[in-house]
Design an enzyme around this catalytic site. Structure first.
Site, PDB file in Angstrom:
ATOM      1  N   LYS A 181       0.817  -1.235   0.000  1.00 18.98           N
ATOM      2  CA  LYS A 181       0.000   0.000   0.000  1.00 18.98           C
ATOM      3  C   LYS A 181       0.844   1.276   0.000  1.00 18.98           C
ATOM      4  CE  LYS A 181      -4.370  -1.231   2.197  1.00 18.98           C
ATOM      5  NZ  LYS A 181      -5.328  -0.770   3.216  1.00 18.98           N
TER       6      LYS A 181
ATOM      7  N   ASP B 240     -10.268   3.899   1.674  1.00 19.42           N
ATOM      8  CA  ASP B 240     -10.511   3.520   3.079  1.00 19.42           C
ATOM      9  C   ASP B 240     -11.207   4.631   3.867  1.00 19.42           C
ATOM     10  OD1 ASP B 240      -9.503   0.947   2.986  1.00 19.42           O
ATOM     11  OD2 ASP B 240      -7.471   1.551   3.528  1.00 19.42           O
TER      12      ASP B 240
END
Ligand code: ATR
Length: 289
Positions: free
Chosen positions: A72, A108
């Site tokens: 990520k 997110d």
């Protein structure tokens, strides 16, 4: 299962390991439900091969991929374009390929907010929140809340310097005040007592034997308790909060919504989040449908 044709488009997830990911079940259920000629595939990509994988996806006209551990953050310098939220979070969980370029986004923070609003719970604009933890998930949550114009966010983490670093990095993204408190300190208990929202972003609660990070006596029934952990569906923190009369939110909603937002960015179609949720719950909790 999608019938593969010469027109089938590909989306997926990269990670190492990736076998544990439940995203394929969740996304493929939504693809089937919308009768799309598309398939979501897990790709096992090792750290040393991240750049080659991205170039390969460009060449193969893959529509997009999710990014999970450990890529990520590492993927960020490889991207041609990076969204504002991914820049603030310092990580991308969604890549979109278009015209030979790769853009990185992070769904997110929005997924976290939608997880709350879909429960009919308003984001406590102007209010205060306590965030437990200072890892990657905490960063997305603090960005989401700071951009939602809370007045105060208190970060409490086992390792204090990580909380202080988060505070320093995110202090100026909005007018929201960010402070740090040590777990179990009187400042921490006071912050919990007056919080509109308490969010657990740590892995504490995944094991039945895990000790609570908060003193249940500090918990006010008016505080909304949001748990990022989704296995088990009810953690000890959620159980205590429910018994106290607090409104509670489990972690599965955030997981579904971060996926649904990515799906929409790749395919341009809003997926049925209920279908995604059912598929995810079935995969995670082995529910018989
Ligand atoms: P993620 O990306 O899911 O946020 P992470 O970056 O590894 O994962 O962060 C895990 C978080 O859970 C950290 O805040 C960690 O605290 P430390 O920074 O002190 O490691 C927290 N955490 C994990 N196990 C914990 C425990 N037993 N007690 C308290 N905090 C814990």
């Amino acid at each position: 299962m999608t019938k593969i044709s010469g027109h089938t488009q590909i989306v997926g997830v990269i990670g190492d390991p990736v076998q544990h990911s439940r995203s394929p079940q969740m996304h493929n259920a939504a693809i089937l439900e919308r009768k799309l000629d598309c398939v979501y595939v897990p790709f096992h990509v090792r750290s040393g091969e991240l750049r080659e994988a991205i170039e390969g996806f460009k060449a193969l006209n893959v529509l997009g991929v999710n990014v999970t551990i450990p890529h990520k953050q590492a993927v960020m310098p490889i991207l041609d374009d990076v969204s504002h939220e991914a820049t603030l979070i310092g990580a991308a969980n969604t890549l979109i390929f278009c015209d030979g370029r790769v853009s990185g986004d992070n769904t997110d923070a929005q997924g976290f907010l939608r997880g709350m609003t879909e429960e009919g719970i308003d984001i406590p604009v102007g209010g205060s929140a306590v965030v437990l933890g200072a890892g990657g998930a905490a960063r997305a949550v603090v960005v989401a809340l700071a951009l939602s114009k809370l007045s105060l966010i208190t970060i409490a983490n086992r390792t204090r310097w990580k909380a202080t670093q988060l505070e320093r990095e995110l202090a100026s993204i909005s007018d929201t005040e960010i402070s740090v408190a040590d777990l179990s300190s009187s400042q921490f208990n006071l912050a919990i007592r007056s919080a509109d929202l308490l969010v657990n972003t740590t892995s504490v609660g995944m094991q039945a034997s895990d000790q609570l990070l908060i003193d249940p006596n500090s918990l006010n029934s008016k505080t909304i308790v949001y748990e990022i952990v989704y296995t088990p569906p009810e953690t000890p923190l959620l159980q205590v909060a429910r018994e106290k009369g607090c409104r509670t939110i489990g972690g599965i909603g955030m997981l579904v919504h971060q996926g649904a937002i990515a799906f929409e960015k790749w395919i341009g179609i809003v997926p049925n989040v209920q279908t995604m949720r059912i598929a995810l719950e079935q995969a995670l909790y082995q529910k018989k449908m």
